[in-house]
Motif scaffolding. Structure first.
Motif, mmCIF file in Angstrom:
data_model
loop_
_atom_site.group_PDB
_atom_site.id
_atom_site.type_symbol
_atom_site.label_atom_id
_atom_site.label_comp_id
_atom_site.label_asym_id
_atom_site.label_seq_id
_atom_site.Cartn_x
_atom_site.Cartn_y
_atom_site.Cartn_z
ATOM 1 N N ALA A 190 0.830 -1.208 0.000
ATOM 2 C CA ALA A 190 0.000 0.000 0.000
ATOM 3 C C ALA A 190 0.864 1.257 0.000
ATOM 4 O O ALA A 190 0.525 2.261 -0.639
ATOM 5 C CB ALA A 190 -0.935 -0.005 1.209
ATOM 6 N N VAL A 191 1.994 1.214 0.717
ATOM 7 C CA VAL A 191 2.935 2.336 0.704
ATOM 8 C C VAL A 191 3.396 2.606 -0.723
ATOM 9 O O VAL A 191 3.458 3.761 -1.168
ATOM 10 C CB VAL A 191 4.150 2.041 1.617
ATOM 11 C CG1 VAL A 191 5.238 3.088 1.423
ATOM 12 C CG2 VAL A 191 3.720 1.998 3.078
ATOM 13 N N VAL A 192 3.716 1.557 -1.453
ATOM 14 C CA VAL A 192 4.169 1.693 -2.841
ATOM 15 C C VAL A 192 3.069 2.303 -3.712
ATOM 16 O O VAL A 192 3.302 3.259 -4.468
ATOM 17 C CB VAL A 192 4.611 0.331 -3.405
ATOM 18 C CG1 VAL A 192 4.853 0.415 -4.909
ATOM 19 C CG2 VAL A 192 5.868 -0.158 -2.689
ATOM 20 N N ARG A 193 1.855 1.748 -3.634
ATOM 21 C CA ARG A 193 0.758 2.258 -4.464
ATOM 22 C C ARG A 193 0.481 3.726 -4.166
ATOM 23 O O ARG A 193 0.280 4.535 -5.082
ATOM 24 C CB ARG A 193 -0.510 1.431 -4.228
ATOM 25 C CG ARG A 193 -0.446 0.014 -4.774
ATOM 26 C CD ARG A 193 -1.831 -0.609 -4.795
ATOM 27 N NE ARG A 193 -2.447 -0.633 -3.474
ATOM 28 C CZ ARG A 193 -2.277 -1.608 -2.579
ATOM 29 N NH1 ARG A 193 -1.485 -2.633 -2.866
ATOM 30 N NH2 ARG A 193 -2.888 -1.571 -1.413
ATOM 31 N N GLU A 194 0.466 4.063 -2.896
ATOM 32 C CA GLU A 194 0.168 5.435 -2.512
ATOM 33 C C GLU A 194 1.259 6.394 -2.980
ATOM 34 O O GLU A 194 0.971 7.530 -3.376
ATOM 35 C CB GLU A 194 -0.003 5.525 -0.991
ATOM 36 C CG GLU A 194 -1.264 4.839 -0.493
ATOM 37 C CD GLU A 194 -1.281 4.684 1.022
ATOM 38 O OE1 GLU A 194 -0.486 5.373 1.712
ATOM 39 O OE2 GLU A 194 -2.085 3.874 1.528
ATOM 40 N N ASP A 195 2.515 5.937 -2.959
ATOM 41 C CA ASP A 195 3.595 6.812 -3.394
ATOM 42 C C ASP A 195 3.510 7.085 -4.889
ATOM 43 O O ASP A 195 3.686 8.226 -5.328
ATOM 44 C CB ASP A 195 4.951 6.198 -3.046
ATOM 45 C CG ASP A 195 6.096 7.151 -3.363
ATOM 46 O OD1 ASP A 195 6.094 8.272 -2.831
ATOM 47 O OD2 ASP A 195 6.986 6.775 -4.142
ATOM 48 N N VAL A 196 3.230 6.063 -5.679
ATOM 49 C CA VAL A 196 3.099 6.268 -7.123
ATOM 50 C C VAL A 196 1.960 7.240 -7.418
ATOM 51 O O VAL A 196 2.117 8.175 -8.221
ATOM 52 C CB VAL A 196 2.882 4.932 -7.857
ATOM 53 C CG1 VAL A 196 2.603 5.180 -9.341
ATOM 54 C CG2 VAL A 196 4.098 4.022 -7.693
ATOM 55 N N ALA A 197 0.821 7.038 -6.746
ATOM 56 C CA ALA A 197 -0.317 7.938 -6.959
ATOM 57 C C ALA A 197 0.022 9.356 -6.519
ATOM 58 O O ALA A 197 -0.328 10.338 -7.201
ATOM 59 C CB ALA A 197 -1.539 7.425 -6.189
#
Length: 333
Positions: free
Chosen positions: A119-126
């Motif tokens: 989730a950290v990864v997805r949120e950072d990309v967004a």
């Protein structure tokens, strides 16, 4: 053809990292399945950039848990290993933030920790995509010249994040909108993240650019060759003071004298309300050999010492805009 580079990815039993010390000569992927290897990768900058460190810290907790299972660690040993990951580099707040975010899920098991790290990864990309749009909008509203000439310092692209990039994400957005003429990429002494990494990413994107010595940045700005400077951040204090790669404050001073905008781009995870101002930010000092040697060969006299701070702090009064996924603040107004 442009390629989207991802600096890290979870593979079930550990973390795949692009070893950024090998770029641009070759793409080397590290398979990280133990705590010491992860800490070594962080400290020698195989993985670097505040957002990428945040994701690495989150996945690092899962790596420590899996190693604890394999080797029969006690709870105290596991706790110590996680603390060592958290403290591997002190200036970037994201590393500790990534660890702290997943720690409450440790009792629920590795799968829960990995899910939160993903989730950290997805949120950072967004967040980075939003930063790109917000930053481009602000720059186009505040800079008249077209096409734009942009200066950037260090590396803030996909390699430094979970994907897309912060300051380099803004540059990519400007390029996609057809309003970018050229990028001046500071080489970023002593480890050359600008010439090795930023230039490599710009080349992959087909974005016109010059690599210049760090010492040329102020002159390039004062000669009127730059319309806006855009950098990233490793920690933003509550008052807007910003820690970033050493050399950033010199760019800010030159921009202030030249009357052009100095823009900082970072996700909300890089904001640290617990740090009141820049004087409270711990500045990492790196090995003297990075300055005194070149390619393992001594280039300074044996009696010389090196002062090698990895970061400096730009006062909020020198920053025109801080861009995050939530919008833009203007510290100088």
């Amino acid at each position: 053809m442009a390629i989207e580079v991802r600096s890290l990815a979870w593979h079930g039993k550990g973390l795949h990292l692009i070893d950024q010390t090998a770029l641009p000569r070759e793409i080397v992927r590290l398979d990280v399945t133990d705590v010491d290897t992860l800490i070594d990768a962080i400290r020698r900058l195989a993985v670097r950039g505040a957002p990428a460190l945040g994701a690495s810290g989150a996945f690092g907790v899962a790596i420590a848990m899996l190693q604890a299972e394999r080797e029969g660690w006690s709870e105290d040993t596991l706790r110590d290993a996680v603390s060592r990951i958290r403290d591997a580099r002190p200036t970037a707040v994201n590393l500790a933030g990534g660890v702290d975010r997943v720690l409450p899920l440790v009792p629920k098991g590795v799968a829960a920790v990995v899910a939160e790290a993903e989730a950290v990864v997805r949120e950072d990309v967004a967040a980075n995509k939003a930063i790109g749009a917000n930053g481009a909008d602000w720059i186009l509203a505040h800079v008249e010249r077209r096409p734009l000439r942009v200066l950037t310092h260090c590396n803030t692209g996909s390699l430094a994040t979970a994907g897309w990039g912060t300051a380099l994400g803004i540059i990519r957005e400007l390029h996609e909108r057809g309003v970018l003429e050229v990028v001046y990429a500071d080489e970023t002494r002593p480890l050359l993240q600008g010439s090795r990494l930023t230039a490599w990413e710009l080349d992959q994107e087909g974005i016109p650019h010059f690599v210049q010595p760090d010492g040329a940045a102020a002159s390039t700005i004062l000669r009127g060759l730059v319309d806006v400077a855009v950098i990233g951040a490793d920690r933003i204090a509550a008052n807007g003071d910003t820690a970033n790669k050493i050399g950033s404050v010199g760019v800010a001073l030159a921009c202030a004298d030249a009357g052009i905008p100095f823009v900082v781009a970072a996700p909300q995870t890089t904001f640290d309300p617990a740090t009141p101002h820049g004087d409270a930010i711990e500045i990492e000092e790196r090995p003297e050999s990075e300055v005194l040697e070149w390619g393992g060969v001594r280039v300074a006299p044996e009696g010389s010492r090196a002062f090698n701070p990895a970061f400096d702090v730009t006062p909020a009064r020198l920053i025109n805009a801080i861009v995050s996924e939530r919008g833009v603040t203007e510290p100088r107004t």
